[in-house]
Design a protein around this motif. Structure first.
Motif, PDB file in Angstrom:
ATOM      1  N   SER A  93      36.011  25.419  47.361  1.00  0.00           N
ATOM      2  CA  SER A  93      35.105  26.563  47.464  1.00  0.00           C
ATOM      3  C   SER A  93      35.875  27.860  47.669  1.00  0.00           C
ATOM      4  O   SER A  93      35.584  28.878  47.037  1.00  0.00           O
ATOM      5  CB  SER A  93      34.133  26.362  48.634  1.00  0.00           C
ATOM      6  OG  SER A  93      33.508  25.102  48.583  1.00  0.00           O
ATOM      7  N   ALA A  94      36.858  27.835  48.567  1.00  0.00           N
ATOM      8  CA  ALA A  94      37.627  29.044  48.861  1.00  0.00           C
ATOM      9  C   ALA A  94      38.408  29.514  47.648  1.00  0.00           C
ATOM     10  O   ALA A  94      38.444  30.711  47.347  1.00  0.00           O
ATOM     11  CB  ALA A  94      38.574  28.794  50.032  1.00  0.00           C
ATOM     12  N   ALA A  95      39.045  28.591  46.931  1.00  0.00           N
ATOM     13  CA  ALA A  95      39.821  28.977  45.751  1.00  0.00           C
ATOM     14  C   ALA A  95      38.931  29.606  44.691  1.00  0.00           C
ATOM     15  O   ALA A  95      39.290  30.608  44.070  1.00  0.00           O
ATOM     16  CB  ALA A  95      40.546  27.756  45.182  1.00  0.00           C
ATOM     17  N   ALA A  96      37.736  29.030  44.485  1.00  0.00           N
ATOM     18  CA  ALA A  96      36.798  29.603  43.518  1.00  0.00           C
ATOM     19  C   ALA A  96      36.386  31.009  43.930  1.00  0.00           C
ATOM     20  O   ALA A  96      36.350  31.932  43.105  1.00  0.00           O
ATOM     21  CB  ALA A  96      35.574  28.702  43.391  1.00  0.00           C
ATOM     22  N   ALA A  97      36.080  31.190  45.210  1.00  0.00           N
ATOM     23  CA  ALA A  97      35.659  32.502  45.696  1.00  0.00           C
ATOM     24  C   ALA A  97      36.765  33.531  45.548  1.00  0.00           C
ATOM     25  O   ALA A  97      36.515  34.701  45.238  1.00  0.00           O
ATOM     26  CB  ALA A  97      35.221  32.407  47.161  1.00  0.00           C
ATOM     27  N   ILE A  98      38.014  33.111  45.748  1.00  0.00           N
ATOM     28  CA  ILE A  98      39.138  34.048  45.637  1.00  0.00           C
ATOM     29  C   ILE A  98      39.336  34.480  44.188  1.00  0.00           C
ATOM     30  O   ILE A  98      39.574  35.663  43.912  1.00  0.00           O
ATOM     31  CB  ILE A  98      40.420  33.412  46.209  1.00  0.00           C
ATOM     32  CG1 ILE A  98      40.298  33.296  47.739  1.00  0.00           C
ATOM     33  CG2 ILE A  98      41.645  34.240  45.857  1.00  0.00           C
ATOM     34  CD1 ILE A  98      41.365  32.450  48.379  1.00  0.00           C
ATOM     35  N   VAL A  99      39.251  33.552  43.247  1.00  0.00           N
ATOM     36  CA  VAL A  99      39.368  33.935  41.835  1.00  0.00           C
ATOM     37  C   VAL A  99      38.256  34.902  41.462  1.00  0.00           C
ATOM     38  O   VAL A  99      38.479  35.908  40.775  1.00  0.00           O
ATOM     39  CB  VAL A  99      39.354  32.699  40.920  1.00  0.00           C
ATOM     40  CG1 VAL A  99      39.356  33.129  39.458  1.00  0.00           C
ATOM     41  CG2 VAL A  99      40.563  31.816  41.194  1.00  0.00           C
ATOM     42  N   VAL A 100      37.038  34.631  41.930  1.00  0.00           N
ATOM     43  CA  VAL A 100      35.902  35.514  41.634  1.00  0.00           C
ATOM     44  C   VAL A 100      36.103  36.891  42.262  1.00  0.00           C
ATOM     45  O   VAL A 100      35.612  37.896  41.739  1.00  0.00           O
ATOM     46  CB  VAL A 100      34.587  34.863  42.093  1.00  0.00           C
ATOM     47  CG1 VAL A 100      33.424  35.846  42.024  1.00  0.00           C
ATOM     48  CG2 VAL A 100      34.278  33.639  41.232  1.00  0.00           C
ATOM     49  N   SER A 101      36.850  36.956  43.367  1.00  0.00           N
ATOM     50  CA  SER A 101      37.100  38.263  43.995  1.00  0.00           C
ATOM     51  C   SER A 101      37.958  39.164  43.123  1.00  0.00           C
ATOM     52  O   SER A 101      38.131  40.345  43.421  1.00  0.00           O
ATOM     53  CB  SER A 101      37.774  38.076  45.369  1.00  0.00           C
ATOM     54  OG  SER A 101      39.124  37.679  45.240  1.00  0.00           O
ATOM     55  N   LEU A 102      38.490  38.631  42.030  1.00  0.00           N
ATOM     56  CA  LEU A 102      39.201  39.448  41.048  1.00  0.00           C
ATOM     57  C   LEU A 102      38.241  40.322  40.239  1.00  0.00           C
ATOM     58  O   LEU A 102      38.671  41.235  39.524  1.00  0.00           O
ATOM     59  CB  LEU A 102      39.987  38.529  40.102  1.00  0.00           C
ATOM     60  CG  LEU A 102      41.067  39.113  39.203  1.00  0.00           C
ATOM     61  CD1 LEU A 102      42.190  39.707  40.033  1.00  0.00           C
ATOM     62  CD2 LEU A 102      41.612  38.038  38.269  1.00  0.00           C
TER      63      LEU A 102
END
Length: 297
Positions: A93-102
């Motif tokens: 979940s965290a990795a997905a959210a971080i990519v989306v924060s791009l």
């Protein structure tokens, strides 16, 4: 008023961040694209009701307004969520959210290319590159096996983020008087229909769904809390804070995703996760440095 805005900002970051955890949890029970379609079946109906209540126009008029709805439905809803839900099967979940924060960084890059009044300075280009480095660090690819499931999953989420950023810029190019709530509602309805079509094309079936309490809770949370209530808070804050401050939600959401992912799913963030997030945050600061400075001083 500042206290109210701060509380709503934290609530929105928590809701949108924990949505990544709800997606990950729900993927155990739903086919991914069908799951995303069901989310926006419900959210679209709720938002249409709100648009009818809160605005003076609950449906678009004319070609230009339907074009905006089409862009939103294709890019902001269907492409973004279909790719995100498929991609999140292979990462945290965290990795997905971080990519989306791009997304704010990519939005700026697309704007520089597609909007005539926008230009990317050398420092802005550096910020863009730093953001991309963050995604590479986060994905931690194995040069001998670039087709492993985690790398492909993060790449799909990156494509989802590109679709969202491009859709955001394309909607800005269309100048209409359509209320944003109405645009979002109809985009959700159209996006859901497109995802149902994609789900059918991928041979997903409702027979694959396990209707457990956890599945229903995940779907309810995504449709009602993260989508309907989340967007209502977003609209309110966008009006009060403006686009720069509201963009910061993208950088608070991964923290909520990491915390809820750890508590609910037992996902443990890695050093690469933190380093990738730090690079993306630095990239955003470089690109938006002038706007941030004007707000602080």
């Amino acid at each position: 008023m500042r206290f109210r805005n701060a509380v709503l900002f934290v609530v929105l970051a928590a809701v949108w961040g924990s949505a990544f955890t709800a997606i990950k949890a729900g993927l155990s029970y739903f086919p991914p694209v069908l799951f995303a379609a069901f989310r926006y079946d419900l959210a679209g109906v709720i938002m249409l009701g709100y648009a009818a209540y809160a605005t003076n126009r609950w449906r678009p008029r004319g070609r230009e307004e339907w074009v905006v709805v089409g862009i939103g439905g294709v890019f902001l809803i269907a492409a973004y969520h279909a790719l995100l839900f498929v991609g999140e099967q292979g990462t945290t979940s965290a990795a997905a959210a971080i990519v989306v924060s791009l997304s704010p960084i990519l939005t700026t890059a697309f704007a520089r290319g597609l909007l005539p009044d926008e230009r990317l300075t050398p420092v802005g280009v550096a910020g863009l590159l730093v953001g991309f480095v963050g995604v590479v660090i986060l994905s931690d690819p194995d040069p001998s096996n670039l087709t492993d499931s985690r790398t492909i999953s993060l790449f799909l989420i990156f494509l989802a983020t590109c679709a969202f950023a491009l859709g955001s810029v394309l909607t800005r190019r269309q100048e209409t008087a359509l209320p944003i709530e109405t645009m979002e509602a109809w985009s959700m309805v159209l996006g859901a229909a497109l995802m149902h079509g994609a789900s059918f094309g991928l041979a997903e079936s409702a027979a694959e769904i396990e209707w457990t309490a956890e599945a229903i809770l995940a779907l309810f949370y995504l449709a009602v809390v993260a989508s309907a209530i989340g967007f209502l808070i977003y609209f309110d804050l966008l009006d009060r804070l403006g686009p720069i401050e509201i963009n910061l939600v993208s950088y608070a959401a991964p923290i909520a995703a990491a915390v809820t992912g750890l508590i609910v799913l037992g996902e443990t963030p890695t050093v690469a996760t933190a380093a990738g997030f730090g690079c993306i945050l630095c990239g955003f600061a470089l690109i938006k440095r002038r706007a941030i400075r004007s707000r602080l001083f």
